[in-house]
Every structure is written in C-alpha cells, then in structure tokens.
Design an enzyme around this catalytic site. Sequence first.
Site, short mmCIF file in Angstrom:
data_model
loop_
_atom_site.label_atom_id
_atom_site.label_comp_id
_atom_site.label_asym_id
_atom_site.label_seq_id
_atom_site.Cartn_x
_atom_site.Cartn_y
_atom_site.Cartn_z
N HIS A 208 -0.71 -11.98 -3.41
CA HIS A 208 -0.26 -11.59 -4.74
C HIS A 208 0.84 -12.53 -5.20
O HIS A 208 1.35 -13.33 -4.40
CB HIS A 208 0.20 -10.12 -4.77
CG HIS A 208 1.39 -9.82 -3.92
ND1 HIS A 208 1.39 -9.96 -2.55
CD2 HIS A 208 2.64 -9.39 -4.25
CE1 HIS A 208 2.58 -9.60 -2.08
NE2 HIS A 208 3.36 -9.26 -3.08
N ASP B 102 7.98 -14.18 -3.10
CA ASP B 102 8.10 -14.39 -1.64
C ASP B 102 6.76 -14.69 -0.96
O ASP B 102 6.71 -14.92 0.24
CB ASP B 102 8.79 -13.19 -0.96
CG ASP B 102 8.09 -11.86 -1.20
OD1 ASP B 102 7.67 -11.60 -2.35
OD2 ASP B 102 7.97 -11.07 -0.24
N HIS B 103 5.68 -14.72 -1.76
CA HIS B 103 4.37 -15.01 -1.17
C HIS B 103 3.75 -16.31 -1.68
O HIS B 103 2.71 -16.71 -1.20
CB HIS B 103 3.40 -13.84 -1.44
CG HIS B 103 3.85 -12.59 -0.75
ND1 HIS B 103 3.27 -12.10 0.39
CD2 HIS B 103 4.89 -11.75 -1.03
CE1 HIS B 103 3.91 -11.02 0.78
NE2 HIS B 103 4.89 -10.77 -0.07
N HIS C 154 -0.51 -2.31 -4.02
CA HIS C 154 0.85 -2.82 -4.20
C HIS C 154 1.23 -2.66 -5.67
O HIS C 154 0.44 -2.18 -6.48
CB HIS C 154 0.88 -4.28 -3.74
CG HIS C 154 2.25 -4.83 -3.55
ND1 HIS C 154 3.28 -4.11 -2.99
CD2 HIS C 154 2.78 -6.06 -3.85
CE1 HIS C 154 4.37 -4.86 -2.97
NE2 HIS C 154 4.10 -6.03 -3.49
N ASP D 170 1.37 -7.28 1.10
CA ASP D 170 2.23 -6.13 0.77
C ASP D 170 1.36 -4.97 0.29
O ASP D 170 0.58 -5.14 -0.64
CB ASP D 170 3.19 -6.51 -0.36
CG ASP D 170 4.20 -7.55 0.05
OD1 ASP D 170 4.13 -8.02 1.20
OD2 ASP D 170 5.08 -7.90 -0.77
N HIS E 38 6.55 -8.71 7.35
CA HIS E 38 7.23 -8.43 6.09
C HIS E 38 8.42 -7.49 6.36
O HIS E 38 8.57 -6.44 5.73
CB HIS E 38 6.25 -7.84 5.07
CG HIS E 38 6.68 -8.02 3.63
ND1 HIS E 38 7.46 -7.10 2.97
CD2 HIS E 38 6.46 -9.00 2.73
CE1 HIS E 38 7.69 -7.50 1.74
NE2 HIS E 38 7.08 -8.67 1.56
ZN LIG Z 1 6.55 -9.43 -0.34
ZN LIG Z 2 5.06 -7.91 -3.11
#
Ligand SMILES: [Zn+2]
Ligand SMILES: [Zn+2]
Length: 304
Positions: free
Chosen positions: A61, A65-66, A138, A208, A266
């Site tokens: 996604h 942070d990804h 998510h 996530d 995570h």
């Molecule tokens: Zn994340």
């Molecule tokens: Zn996320």
Amino acid sequence: MLRILFLGTGGSLPTRNRNPSAIMINREGELLLFDCGEGTQQQMMRAKTGMKALTSIFITHFHADHMLGIPGLIQTMSFLGRAEPLRIYGPQRVKEFVKIFSELGYYKLRFELEAIELVPGDVVVRDGYCIQAIETDHSVPSLGYALLEDSLRGRFNREKAISLGVPPGPLFSRLHSGMDVEVNGRMIRSEDVVGRIRPGRKIVYTGDTRPCDSILKVSMGADVLIHDSTLASDQEEWAKESKHSTAFEAATLAKEAGVDHLVLTHISSRYTDDVSPLLREAQSIFENVIIAEDLMEMDIPLKK
Ligand SMILES: [Zn+2]
Ligand SMILES: [Zn+2]
C-alpha cells in the site's frame, strides 16, 4: 534456494535498529522485494544482495513507510547502468505513483520500468512459482502477497531403474516425466521409480492489516507467514482503529492456519528496547514464532 531476508521490520517509522518495511525473497537467485521503505537500498548494500537480480517490487500500500525507498533505489540502479527491466506491482494508483516519481525526478532511465495494478485474487505467474494478491484490511487500499511454488516432480530412483533393467539415458527422463516405458518387452511404470510429487513452498506476507479471512485462507499450511504485529494486546483498541494487528491476533491466525513458522513484523517504535511483550503473548498461542529483526535471514527448506 528460497531465502527470506528481512531488510526493514519497523512499524510506521524508522528507529535506530529498525528500518521501515522491506522484505526480500531470493528464489533461485532471483530477487523479489515486498515493500520498499525508506533506506531499503542501504539495507540491500549492508546485506550484499546486489541489485541486478531484482526483477520485481510488490507494494502492499502507499503509506510512506512502505514505498519511500523506491525512487532512490530506481535512481541508483539507473546510475549503476542497469539494463534489465523492473516491474512494480501494487494496489490501485501504482501506475500514477510510478509516473509521478519518474517525471518529478527527471530520470533518464536506461531500463524499462513497468507498473502493474493488481486486485485481490490476481495471480502473477512466473517460471516455477506465482505471486497471488490477497485482500487485506487496512486504512487505505492495500494488498497482501503469497508466493506459491509449483509442485515438484518426485525424486527419480536411479538405482531401482537400473535394477529393473532400464539403461541410463533418454528412458530415464521419460520415466521421470511420468511416462511408462518398455524395456525388452517388459513395461516399467513411472510410479515404480519416481517418488511422490512434492508440494511447493508457500510464503505469505500480509503488509499492514487487521487479521482477516482472506489471509487465513491463503495461509493454510504455509511454510512461513509474515504478519503485521504492530502492537501488543494492551493496545488492541488502537490496533483496531489504526487497522493493524496485535501479536496475539497474528498468532491466533497462524495457529488456525496451521503454518509452520510465524514471523512478526512491522514492530512499533514503542518496543524499541524490549519486544518481549509481543513475543510472550504470541507464544502463549503459537509456539513457532519469532520476531523479525533487520537483516535477519531465513532459509525455507524443500518439503520432504
Ligand atoms: Zn506501515
Ligand atoms: Zn499502513
């Protein structure tokens, strides 16, 4: 070879010992990256993975942070003279994402960069394995991924074939591929000299997510389940609100799915000094669990 290399295992933000999400799978020398948080290319350098063999990036996604590591990684690969194409897979807007950073960075890429949008249930078929996109739960459009290897042919029993009078040579490969053969007027059956088909290995990465049925379903009997485990149970309300999972929830799902190994990732920055609350509650449900650490490697052996 099937090896998982955890390049980034932190949740939401980097900490002094965890990079944001990035998980690399090395399958027979081909490198696949699942998520690419900030600093991923430096982690690749630390782990000495090289970049040339990287064929694909699968984004779960578009939370920063990804995916923040992608523009820098692309630029470095171009700088190093990469010529091999790179495919970037992700949920809706992946094409827009790749277009925007390509244009804004004024890149003159020397290699082909292709963005491919996936929806849950889509399957990317490769030689010897496939990647399946999984529905996850998510706060933004998101996917999980499962790597599923093709089944392998059974082992060929050379000694037995010879003892049955089969001369080494082309008849061996015919028998191994499932065909029966005739030797001196006598039928030799493939199943007499070839072991049973061995199932391929399966790795599931959730990205996530809240625990959900689609992940449970695809994780049944998986060799490794890499699950969101941002928080411990005392933060369950916050996990629900922020659409993450607790270690307890991840372990409950792993147990139900009967996976071989559960890897929690995570990890929230609140556990920087001590991950034991996460480990303790997961182990109370499911014994075969570890907490991922940056640069940790895990080899997945072939099924017997
Ligand atoms: Zn994340
Ligand atoms: Zn996320």
